[in-house]
Scaffold this motif. Structure first.
Motif, PDB file in Angstrom:
ATOM      1  N   ASP A 179      39.822  34.260  89.186  1.00  0.00           N
ATOM      2  CA  ASP A 179      39.059  33.242  88.562  1.00  0.00           C
ATOM      3  C   ASP A 179      39.067  33.734  86.959  1.00  0.00           C
ATOM      4  O   ASP A 179      39.297  32.561  86.114  1.00  0.00           O
ATOM      5  N   HIS A 213      40.861  30.920  84.692  1.00  0.00           N
ATOM      6  CA  HIS A 213      39.947  29.899  84.302  1.00  0.00           C
ATOM      7  C   HIS A 213      39.477  30.247  82.957  1.00  0.00           C
ATOM      8  O   HIS A 213      38.724  29.417  82.153  1.00  0.00           O
ATOM      9  N   THR A 270      38.712  21.172  82.687  1.00  0.00           N
ATOM     10  CA  THR A 270      38.624  20.277  83.787  1.00  0.00           C
ATOM     11  C   THR A 270      37.571  20.630  84.432  1.00  0.00           C
ATOM     12  O   THR A 270      36.657  21.661  84.344  1.00  0.00           O
ATOM     13  N   HIS A 271      36.665  19.773  85.420  1.00  0.00           N
ATOM     14  CA  HIS A 271      35.837  20.052  86.225  1.00  0.00           C
ATOM     15  C   HIS A 271      36.009  21.265  86.986  1.00  0.00           C
ATOM     16  O   HIS A 271      35.283  22.384  87.088  1.00  0.00           O
ATOM     17  N   GLU A 272      37.165  21.361  87.429  1.00  0.00           N
ATOM     18  CA  GLU A 272      38.016  22.448  88.383  1.00  0.00           C
ATOM     19  C   GLU A 272      37.646  23.760  87.495  1.00  0.00           C
ATOM     20  O   GLU A 272      37.520  24.801  87.951  1.00  0.00           O
ATOM     21  N   ARG A 327      34.091  24.994  86.701  1.00  0.00           N
ATOM     22  CA  ARG A 327      33.600  25.648  87.821  1.00  0.00           C
ATOM     23  C   ARG A 327      34.211  27.077  88.128  1.00  0.00           C
ATOM     24  O   ARG A 327      33.480  27.902  88.334  1.00  0.00           O
ATOM     25  N   GLY A 328      35.538  27.237  87.781  1.00  0.00           N
ATOM     26  CA  GLY A 328      36.101  28.421  87.998  1.00  0.00           C
ATOM     27  C   GLY A 328      35.798  29.424  86.717  1.00  0.00           C
ATOM     28  O   GLY A 328      35.308  30.631  87.129  1.00  0.00           O
ATOM     29  N   ASP A 388      28.903  27.086  93.822  1.00  0.00           N
ATOM     30  CA  ASP A 388      30.061  26.091  93.391  1.00  0.00           C
ATOM     31  C   ASP A 388      29.997  24.859  93.876  1.00  0.00           C
ATOM     32  O   ASP A 388      30.256  23.921  93.115  1.00  0.00           O
ATOM     33  N   GLU A 389      29.546  24.758  95.177  1.00  0.00           N
ATOM     34  CA  GLU A 389      29.390  23.357  95.752  1.00  0.00           C
ATOM     35  C   GLU A 389      28.257  22.535  95.093  1.00  0.00           C
ATOM     36  O   GLU A 389      28.493  21.493  94.870  1.00  0.00           O
ATOM     37  N   ALA A 395      29.644  21.531  91.541  1.00  0.00           N
ATOM     38  CA  ALA A 395      30.587  20.438  91.634  1.00  0.00           C
ATOM     39  C   ALA A 395      29.784  19.168  91.800  1.00  0.00           C
ATOM     40  O   ALA A 395      29.962  18.182  90.960  1.00  0.00           O
ATOM     41  N   SER A 447      29.580  15.980  88.979  1.00  0.00           N
ATOM     42  CA  SER A 447      30.005  14.845  89.294  1.00  0.00           C
ATOM     43  C   SER A 447      28.823  13.710  89.069  1.00  0.00           C
ATOM     44  O   SER A 447      29.066  12.549  88.447  1.00  0.00           O
ATOM     45  N   ASP A 491      35.871  13.785  82.676  1.00  0.00           N
ATOM     46  CA  ASP A 491      36.872  15.040  82.966  1.00  0.00           C
ATOM     47  C   ASP A 491      38.135  14.951  82.046  1.00  0.00           C
ATOM     48  O   ASP A 491      38.851  13.734  82.213  1.00  0.00           O
TER      49      ASP A 491
END
Length: 259
Positions: free
Chosen positions: A11, A15, A202-204, A207-208, A229-230, A233, A237, A243
């Motif tokens: 990660d 990221h 980005t959102h991804e 998170r990373g 992480d869940e 996310a 959202s 994003d």
């Protein structure tokens, strides 16, 4: 806080934004960075700072205590066609030759060291007139922004002491205590600079980036990292759907000179 960044190497490499080019341009402007310098990067991690120095023509040695981070650093340097000598060694006892370098750097890591010992070691490694650069590139928590919300979520999963960079940086990305460290070791002509930049994530990617931090991937068990992480996310959202995100960061650097 004890953190094992080797657990976050993937990660971290994918990221975590490295120092922006504007940071290296400022070092050039300050007369710190120029082609041909022999440089050693302490606590190099995945080598983001070391690679920046190499791109600017330095002969670079990168040191870290984490072999997974060093393996990632070697891979990333190879992918860029950069030649960097990565070795496993602590910042406080590098086993490098005295006076072997004209530049010592430490990016995003000084707070993890035995700071007085690391400062003395940096002085030993430098030639007379050589420069020490202690640098940070911190995200900024501001009222109502995504960083503030993310840090609050981190605290629900891993309560306890603040991450060291927050504590020493006073939550503002500024590090006055590093002046004491450098001055006590014998460095002179201390000066600093700072400036702010926005980094798109980005959102991804965000998170990373957060999974790669000390209070998440660096210290939580894998199952808790997955649950965090869940939840992260879902937070993004619901509250920050745009994003990519624009994440404010502050660059800080202390410059010091060996007499």
């Amino acid at each position: 806080m004890q953190a094992d960044f080797g657990r976050t190497a993937d990660d971290y490499a994918k990221h975590r934004a490295g120092f922006p080019e504007s940071f290296f341009e400022r070092l050039v402007k300050e007369g710190v960075l120029r082609p041909g310098l022999r440089a050693v990067d302490l606590g190099t991690g995945t080598g983001t700072l070391a690679r920046g120095l190499a791109r600017h023509g330095c002969s670079v040695t990168g040191l870290d205590i984490s072999e997974p981070m060093l393996e990632t650093a070697r891979r990333l340097a190879s992918e860029e066609g950069l030649s960097i000598d990565y070795r496993r060694a602590p910042a406080e006892r590098t086993e490098q030759t005295s006076g072997a370098f004209e530049l010592v750097t430490a990016g995003q890591c000084w707070h993890w060291f035995d700071r007085p010992a690391a400062a003395r070691e940096a002085l030993r490694l430098l030639v007379p007139g050589g420069r020490l650069v202690i640098a940070h590139f911190d995200w900024l928590s501001l009222p109502g922004n995504v960083v503030e919300a993310t840090e609050a979520l981190i605290d629900t999963f891993n309560p306890g002491p603040l991450q060291p960079y927050v504590r020493y940086g006073h939550g503002m990305g500024l590090y006055p205590q590093w002046f004491q460290d450098a001055g006590a070791a014998g460095f002179v002509r201390l000066q600093s600079f700072s400036f702010d930049v926005d980094v798109p994530y980005t959102h991804e990617g965000w998170r990373g980036r957060v999974r790669a931090s000390a209070k998440v991937g660096g210290s939580l068990p894998n199952d808790q990292v997955a649950r965090f992480d869940e939840a992260h996310a879902a937070l993004l959202s619901a509250r920050f759907p745009r994003d990519p995100l624009s994440i404010p960061h502050r660059v800080f650097a202390l410059l010091a000179t060996r007499p």
